[in-house]
Write a protein that holds these residues in place. Structure first.
Motif, mmCIF file in Angstrom:
data_model
loop_
_atom_site.group_PDB
_atom_site.id
_atom_site.type_symbol
_atom_site.label_atom_id
_atom_site.label_comp_id
_atom_site.label_asym_id
_atom_site.label_seq_id
_atom_site.Cartn_x
_atom_site.Cartn_y
_atom_site.Cartn_z
ATOM 1 N N ASP A 140 11.533 9.481 -51.117
ATOM 2 C CA ASP A 140 12.511 8.890 -52.042
ATOM 3 C C ASP A 140 12.213 9.260 -53.495
ATOM 4 O OD1 ASP A 140 13.975 7.756 -49.983
ATOM 5 O OD2 ASP A 140 12.943 5.822 -50.123
ATOM 6 N N VAL A 141 10.959 9.074 -53.906
ATOM 7 C CA VAL A 141 10.587 9.387 -55.284
ATOM 8 C C VAL A 141 10.747 10.885 -55.549
ATOM 9 C CG1 VAL A 141 8.671 9.456 -56.939
ATOM 10 C CG2 VAL A 141 9.048 7.411 -55.545
ATOM 11 N N CYS A 142 10.260 11.721 -54.634
ATOM 12 C CA CYS A 142 10.282 13.173 -54.845
ATOM 13 C C CYS A 142 11.698 13.740 -54.815
ATOM 14 C CB CYS A 142 9.409 13.871 -53.808
ATOM 15 S SG CYS A 142 7.654 13.473 -54.000
ATOM 16 N N SER A 143 12.515 13.323 -53.858
ATOM 17 C CA SER A 143 13.879 13.853 -53.794
ATOM 18 C C SER A 143 14.673 13.433 -55.027
ATOM 19 C CB SER A 143 14.580 13.422 -52.500
ATOM 20 O OG SER A 143 14.674 12.012 -52.411
ATOM 21 N N ASN A 144 14.494 12.185 -55.485
ATOM 22 C CA ASN A 144 15.175 11.753 -56.711
ATOM 23 C C ASN A 144 14.691 12.536 -57.925
ATOM 24 O OD1 ASN A 144 16.953 9.800 -55.669
ATOM 25 N ND2 ASN A 144 15.308 8.298 -55.547
ATOM 26 N N ALA A 145 13.399 12.826 -57.969
ATOM 27 C CA ALA A 145 12.867 13.619 -59.083
ATOM 28 C C ALA A 145 13.456 15.018 -59.069
ATOM 29 C CB ALA A 145 11.337 13.673 -59.010
#
Length: 169
Positions: free
Chosen positions: A117-122
Motif C-alpha cells: 500500500d505504501v509503496c504503490s501509493n508512493a
C-alpha cells in the motif's frame, strides 16, 4: 502475478520523457548517489530512518525502455526486509498521439506484501506527479534525504504504527 503497474500520457515527445526518467534525482530522490543512465550503473539513496535502496541499471533502449534491478533495500516499516530485493523496475516509453505513454512496472511488488500500500501509493505520486512534472515543466517533486515529500509522511506513519504494534494504515 499482479505486479504493480501504472501508466500515464505525458505531453512531451518520447526523447524528453526518456531523458526525464534517467534523471532520477529530478523526480524520485535528490540524494541519489551514483550514475543513473547506462547499463551497469548503480545508484542509491537513504531517507534517514525510513528507506534505503540500491539499484543497478540492467537495460537501456534509448527513447524506449529502462530497467532497474533492486540489489539492496531496507524499509523501517516492514518486517520482511527481502521485499523489493531482486525486483525489476521497468519504464516503457511509447509514442502516443501528440505525447508519450509511460508505463511503470515493478515486477515483484504485489498485493499482500507489507509495503504494497505504501509503496504503490508512493510510486503513483513519483511517476504520475513528480516524473510527469519533470518531463513537462522541467521541475519534479523529488524526495530528499530528510523525507519531505508526501510519500515519506505516509511511510513514517506506517513505521510508527508498526513500532507501536498496530497495523500500518
Amino acid at each position: 502475478m499482479n505486479d504493480f503497474t501504472t501508466s500515464i500520457t505525458i505531453k512531451r515527445p518520447p526523447e524528453d520523457v526518456f531523458r526525464a526518467v534517467l534523471d532520477a534525482r529530478g523526480w524520485w530522490n535528490e540524494a541519489i548517489e551514483g550514475p543513473t543512465s547506462a547499463v551497469g550503473d548503480e545508484f542509491g539513496f537513504e531517507v534517514a530512518g525510513l528507506h534505503r535502496t540500491r539499484m543497478r541499471i540492467t537495460d537501456v533502449e534509448p527513447d524506449r525502455r529502462i530497467t532497474w534491478l533492486v540489489v539492496d533495500n531496507f524499509f523501517a516499516f516492514v518486517e520482511d526486509q527481502s521485499e523489493w530485493v531482486g525486483d525489476l523496475i521497468e519504464f516503457d516509453v511509447v509514442p502516443d498521439g501528440d505525447g508519450t505513454r509511460l508505463t511503470f512496472t515493478q515486477r515483484g511488488l504485489v498485493p499482500g506484501l507489507e509495503c504494497y500500500d505504501v509503496c504503490s501509493n508512493a510510486w503513483v505520486f513519483f511517476v504520475r506527479d513528480s516524473l510527469r512534472r519533470l518531463a513537462e515543466d522541467g521541475k519534479g517533486m523529488p524526495e530528499s534525504s530528510a523525507g519531505r515529500a508526501a510519500p515519506a509522511a505516509r511511510a513514517r506513519a506506517a513505521a510508527e504504527a508498526l513500532a507501536e504494534g498496530a497495523a500500518p494504515a
